[in-house]
Design an enzyme around this catalytic site. Structure first.
Site, PDB file in Angstrom:
ATOM      1  N   LYS A 178       0.866  -1.176   0.000  1.00 27.43           N
ATOM      2  CA  LYS A 178       0.000   0.000   0.000  1.00 27.43           C
ATOM      3  C   LYS A 178       0.908   1.233   0.000  1.00 27.43           C
ATOM      4  CE  LYS A 178      -3.000   3.276   0.942  1.00 27.43           C
ATOM      5  NZ  LYS A 178      -2.044   4.410   0.850  1.00 27.43           N
ATOM      6  N   GLU A 253       8.615   1.877  11.527  1.00 29.05           N
ATOM      7  CA  GLU A 253       9.680   2.881  11.435  1.00 29.05           C
ATOM      8  C   GLU A 253       8.971   4.227  11.390  1.00 29.05           C
ATOM      9  OE1 GLU A 253      11.643   5.714  10.463  1.00 29.05           O
ATOM     10  OE2 GLU A 253      11.803   4.906   8.428  1.00 29.05           O
ATOM     11  N   CYS A 287      12.780  11.066   7.966  1.00 32.13           N
ATOM     12  CA  CYS A 287      12.549  10.717   9.370  1.00 32.13           C
ATOM     13  C   CYS A 287      13.802  10.941  10.203  1.00 32.13           C
ATOM     14  CB  CYS A 287      12.083   9.278   9.468  1.00 32.13           C
ATOM     15  SG  CYS A 287      13.179   8.101   8.643  1.00 32.13           S
ATOM     16  N   GLU A 388       7.784  16.791  15.433  1.00 30.91           N
ATOM     17  CA  GLU A 388       8.354  16.569  14.103  1.00 30.91           C
ATOM     18  C   GLU A 388       7.663  17.478  13.089  1.00 30.91           C
ATOM     19  OE1 GLU A 388       9.853  12.800  11.496  1.00 30.91           O
ATOM     20  OE2 GLU A 388       7.813  12.679  12.263  1.00 30.91           O
TER      21      GLU A 388
END
Length: 495
Positions: A178, A253, A287, A388
């Site tokens: 996906k 992750e 990330c 973030e």
């Protein structure tokens, strides 16, 4: 009307649109114009994809193929990706706006994952167990989990897919992918190479659509054994929660707020380059972005000034132009989020040293750009230092000594990565040992390898990708006991 390039899913080895008959458009972040479309799938399409993967796992050529045969297919796929690297990289740039230099570098490196895990496929071993029961022989074997769902993000679609796909296939699983609804095109292009490499029908399948609908349906499907997810920690927590309800394996992750720490004894030229690489490469959309720059007070003013000067010279522009150094943000929604955080930083009292908005150049007006932005005199309790942002926004935080640097670095819900810049070898080891993060770089930043395990501490994730550790995430251990005795002892007593 502008012609849109159409990409199709593949399910069961055949091109597949969707049962909805609807399409998702992909917008080029540099031009702001739609350039491609992919199927907008629904839950019925999820069912079809998972059933195809389950069928391929349980019968047919894939489960009867020996591990060396799986390895050969993976190595062949690596060769095909190397052949088509430029084509795939160009698709990714149109899809997500990252630099052609960055994406072409990734595509030329991706084959190494298929070669590496292709080599590991026939190195999966069990073992004979020592036993206190002299009439019993016991041993273990490693077996694949079954159907694996790989949910991938928009920032590095093929690289982060490969981190999941290569070990999953090497271990003998089948996969349903996906991709992000914003950047599905390169994944669907890769499916043509998977078919060309000779993988049996149904071993790898794709379902494109909205994460809220398609992703949720995949995670809860009873025939899915594992979910490998890369994305934000909020979505990751939802995936984890749903997977736990169904007792599924997971690899997560997730996000980061990584500290990049510069000591006074560092080679300042290198450290400044490391600071720039940590946050402005890929427009901060990684990330592992070193979004918190911790600088020792004795060199704080010098380092801050040099980082600002370096960032000021960065060339914004067309990501397909090899001279461009900073490209657009991948989605308009993310651009608005980044600009909102810049407003938050100003409101918190941080000092904006550079940037802070959209660039004024007319040739950039149609794209989703944010200027490289640097805040000075940031304290670690500010939101811009804790949350973030996923964009080109750097927070510079002063510290006095090692003790304070460690305290600030670890004062975060995240623990994905960290950079340390020093000429002191003792300090290198001390910092590496003290920092609570899955990866610590010393005098470098943003280095990854197919051979090196990658993953996070705390809310940055669960499990590891890459290296030999990764293949274990896609295997389960079976223990087998064989009675060598002449008869069965008392059936009412535990052996």
């Amino acid at each position: 009307m502008t012609h849109l390039t159409r990409f199709l899913n593949q399910i069961g080895g055949r091109p597949y649109e969707s049962t909805t008959g609807r399409w998702l458009r992909s917008t080029n972040p540099f031009t702001g114009q739609d350039w491609a479309e992919v199927p907008l799938c629904g839950k019925d399409d999820v069912e079809t994809a998972v059933e195809a993967a389950h069928l391929a796992f349980t019968r047919g050529p894939w489960p009867s193929l020996n591990p060396s045969g799986r390895g050969k297919l993976l190595r062949r796929l690596g060769d095909l990706v190397a052949r088509d690297a430029e084509k795939l990289a160009t698709i990714e740039v149109k899809d997500n706006g990252k630099l052609i230099a960055e994406m072409l570098g990734q595509l030329r490196y991706i084959p190494e994952w298929f070669y590496y895990f292709g080599g590991l496929a026939d190195k999966i071993e069990g073992g004979v167990l020592p036993s206190d029961k002299t009439d019993v022989f016991a041993f273990t074997k490693q077996e694949p989990l079954g159907v694996v769902v790989a949910i991938t993000p928009w920032n590095s679609p093929l690289l982060l897919l490969t981190w999941k796909l290569a070990p999953a296939l090497a271990a003998g699983n089948t996969v349903v992918i996906k991709p992000s609804e914003f950047t599905s095109c390169s994944t669907l292009a890769l499916m043509d190479l998977i078919k060309e490499a000779g993988f049996p029908n149904g071993v790898v399948n794709t379902v494109t659509g909205l994460g809220s609908e398609i992703g949720a349906a995949l995670v809860e499907h009873p025939k899915v054994a594992k979910v490998a997810f890369t994305g934000g920690d909020t979505t990751g927590a939802a995936v984890y929660s749903e997977a736990a309800r169904h007792i599924k394996h997971v690899t997560l992750e997730l996000g980061g707020k990584s500290p990049n720490i510069i000591f006074a004894d560092a080679k300042i030229d290198d450290a400044v380059k490391g600071a720039i690489s940590g946050i402005f490469a890929a427009s901060g959309q990684t990330c592992i972005a070193g979004s918190r720059l911790l600088v020792q007070r004795s060199v704080y003013d010098e380092v801050s000034a040099r980082v600002v000067d370096f960032a000021r010279s960065a060339r914004l522009g067309n990501p397909l132009d090899g001279a461009t150094q900073v490209g657009p943000i991948t989605t308009q929604q993310q651009q608005e989020k980044v600009l909102h955080y810049i407003d938050i930083g100003r409101g918190e009292g941080a000092r904006c040293l550079l940037g802070g908005g959209r660039p004024s150049a007319p040739e950039l007006a149609q794209g989703w750009f944010v200027e490289p932005t640097i805040f000075g005199d940031v304290s670690n309790n500010m939101r811009i230092a804790r949350e973030e942002i996923f964009g080109p926004v750097l927070s510079i935080i002063p510290f006095e000594d090692e003790v304070e640097a460690i305290a600030i670095a670890n004062d975060s819900i995240y623990g994905l990565a960290c950079g340390v810049w020093t000429s002191n070898i003792r300090r290198s080891f001390a910092m590496a040992n003290a920092i609570r993060a899955g990866t610590v770089w010393v005098n470098t930043y943003r280095a990854v390898s197919f051979m090196a395990p990658f993953g996070g501490y705390k809310k940055s994730g669960i499990g590891r990708e890459n290296g030999q550790a990764a293949i274990n995430e896609y295997l389960q251990t079976k223990c087998i006991w064989i009675n060598l005795g002449e008869s069965v002892p008392n059936p009412f007593v535990l052996r």
